[in-house]
Write an enzyme that holds these catalytic residues in place. Structure first.
Site, mmCIF file in Angstrom:
data_model
loop_
_atom_site.group_PDB
_atom_site.id
_atom_site.type_symbol
_atom_site.label_atom_id
_atom_site.label_comp_id
_atom_site.label_asym_id
_atom_site.label_seq_id
_atom_site.Cartn_x
_atom_site.Cartn_y
_atom_site.Cartn_z
ATOM 1 C CG HIS A 53 44.337 39.114 51.590
ATOM 2 N ND1 HIS A 53 44.735 40.168 51.836
ATOM 3 C CD2 HIS A 53 45.212 38.409 52.281
ATOM 4 C CE1 HIS A 53 46.262 40.399 52.277
ATOM 5 N NE2 HIS A 53 46.264 39.003 53.116
ATOM 6 C CG ASP A 68 43.533 37.679 45.197
ATOM 7 O OD1 ASP A 68 44.584 37.135 44.891
ATOM 8 O OD2 ASP A 68 43.370 38.589 46.338
ATOM 9 C CD GLN A 106 47.033 31.037 50.399
ATOM 10 O OE1 GLN A 106 47.439 30.352 50.827
ATOM 11 N NE2 GLN A 106 46.468 32.479 50.945
ATOM 12 C CE LYS A 124 50.418 34.416 50.052
ATOM 13 N NZ LYS A 124 49.198 35.714 50.363
ATOM 14 C CB CYS A 178 44.931 39.973 55.657
ATOM 15 S SG CYS A 178 46.391 39.762 56.147
HETATM 16 C C1 LIG Z 1 48.909 36.286 50.321
HETATM 17 C C2 LIG Z 1 47.605 36.884 49.760
HETATM 18 C C3 LIG Z 1 47.353 38.561 49.394
HETATM 19 C C4 LIG Z 1 48.121 39.647 49.604
HETATM 20 O O1 LIG Z 1 49.356 38.982 48.764
HETATM 21 P P1 LIG Z 1 50.570 39.650 48.855
HETATM 22 O O2 LIG Z 1 51.967 38.792 48.553
HETATM 23 O O3 LIG Z 1 51.452 40.514 49.829
HETATM 24 O O4 LIG Z 1 50.402 40.781 47.681
HETATM 25 C C5 LIG Z 1 45.924 38.811 49.076
HETATM 26 N N1 LIG Z 1 44.540 38.008 48.481
HETATM 27 C C6 LIG Z 1 45.535 36.978 49.134
HETATM 28 C C7 LIG Z 1 44.025 35.252 48.925
HETATM 29 C C8 LIG Z 1 46.576 36.017 49.484
HETATM 30 O O5 LIG Z 1 46.556 34.878 49.754
#
Ligand SMILES: *Cc1c(COP(=O)(O)O)cnc(C)c1O
Length: 404
Positions: free
Chosen positions: A121, A198, A201, A224, A362
């Site tokens: 992302h 990260d 997701q 999320k 993104c």
């Molecule tokens: C949604 C997402 C982000 C960004 O999250 P924010 O809540 O917009 O800061 C970063 N990495 C992944 C894999 C995502 O799905």
């Protein structure tokens, strides 16, 4: 087995109509919906004990502080961190990554190497590019394969004693691929590099154990995982958090302030400048409680059946291509119809009450890799149904007829 009818009743938004049609919400990878149990916690906060935390001697402030710190304990337990002070509340994944990238500015020197993956992302790319500009460090990229998996041979070759930090996502938001993070972390540690995962997701689908993973940093967003927007977390190993400079200065994060010199507060407050999203933190914990009551094993099993069914049904449509075909993936289906722009399909689906995401999600480097402008992404949560998938399949068929 999940009682989906009962679960759906927890989510008021799922019974609304969009464009005169029952809402089919398949944009869960962008944000999840919020159950009444979490909405109630938010209403309770503002109705009964809204106050600033950590400084007031009065009852409301004490109550808000207690609930906020209890929320930190819930997050700590959920991720199995060793200490609650290794959990930093942030405004979300993006904030968490920027915090770490800034914290490493004084720990890197010119020609140190950082490793990112092709599946990231933008929020796990851009802060590191900014860090490289500041420090002269060099960003290396783990390439991806056609199936949407990481090329692990190249990863092994990229690692060296110059590598200081590796950052990859646990699960790709654009393709749904589950990355082999345990191996990635182990290999990075063999050359002395730290790893940031990260988990934005992954957390809707998996309950990560940061100690079992032996990961240095793990980040996620509440919105999320059935929580509110504007709040998230950074887990960091104590030794790293202590080495890092604070990201922002202000109230809450100090020990002593004079005009000559300021000393910083200990963990976690050193990284929590200013009045935090108090209600958000408390609601984040309520969302984790809600998800844990349903149970991540049951969620994973059910979502897998949705993924299997959705993939089978969509692939029956001629000219439909799915991007991201790893065997290890979660309930995200990214696809295109031959010769048709994804945006046009998304617009028609919206007219039918079906919410999907179209575009680059993104993750422009992934789209560049496949040489496409974007995809249509349907992402399923545990409150979705096969009937809704049938509506999507019918909708895509209709859109195809209208657009070709
Ligand atoms: C949604 C997402 C982000 C960004 O999250 P924010 O809540 O917009 O800061 C970063 N990495 C992944 C894999 C995502 O799905």
């Amino acid at each position: 087995m999940l009682d989906i009818t009962k679960i759906r009743q927890d989510f008021p938004i799922l019974s609304r109509k969009v464009n005169g049609k029952p809402l089919v919400y398949f944009d869960n990878a962008a944000t999840s919906q919020t159950p009444q149990q979490v909405i109630d916690v938010i209403v309770d906060y503002y109705s009964n004990y809204n106050a600033n935390i950590h400084r007031g001697v009065h009852a409301l402030s004490q109550e808000a502080t207690d609930k906020y710190e209890a929320a930190r304990q819930t997050v700590k337990q959920h991720f199995n961190a060793k200490n609650a002070y290794e959990i930093i509340f942030t405004s979300g994944t993006t904030h968490s990554i920027n915090l770490v990238a800034n914290g490493f500015a004084t720990l890197l020197k010119k020609d140190d190497e950082l490793i990112v993956s092709a599946l990231e992302h933008h929020s796990n790319i851009v802060p590191w590019q900014m860090l490289c500009e500041k420090t002269g460090a060099i960003l290396k990229v783990i390439p991806m394969t056609l199936e949407g998996q990481l090329d692990m041979d190249t990863y092994n070759n990229l690692l060296s004693d110059k590598t200081k930090l590796v950052f990859v996502n646990h699960i790709s938001n654009a393709l749904g691929t589950i990355n082999p993070i345990k191996t990635i972390i182990k290999k990075a540690h063999q050359v002395g590099a730290a790893v940031l995962i990260d988990g934005a997701q992954a957390c809707p689908h998996i309950k990560p154990d940061v100690q079992a993973l032996d990961v240095d940093f793990y980040v996620a967003s509440a919105h999320k995982i059935c929580g509110p927007t504007g709040v998230g977390m950074l887990y960091g190993k104590e030794e790293w958090l202590n080495k890092m400079q604070p990201y922002q200065g202000g109230g809450e994060m100090i020990d002593q302030v004079t005009f000559e010199k300021t000393t910083y507060a200990g963990l976690p407050h050193k990284f929590e400048a200013g009045t935090p999203n108090i209600c958000g933190g408390i609601a984040f914990a309520a969302a984790l409680d809600y998800m844990n009551t349903i149970g991540f094993d049951a969620i994973a099993k059910y979502e897998e059946s949705l993924l299997k069914y959705g993939t089978q049904q969509l692939l029956k449509i001629e000219g439909l291509k799915i991007y991201g075909t790893s065997k290890n993936k979660t309930s995200v289906i990214s696809f295109n119809l031959e010769g048709i722009h994804p945006y046009d399909v998304g617009t028609l689906l919206d007219k039918m009450g079906i919410a999907v995401r179209t575009g680059h999600h993104c993750a422009q480097p992934i789209m560049d890799f496949y040489k496409i402008p974007g995809t249509i992404r349907a992402s399923f949560a545990f409150y979705n149904t096969k009937t809704e998938i049938d509506a999507l399949v019918e909708g895509v068929k209709k859109a195809k007829m209208m657009l070709s």
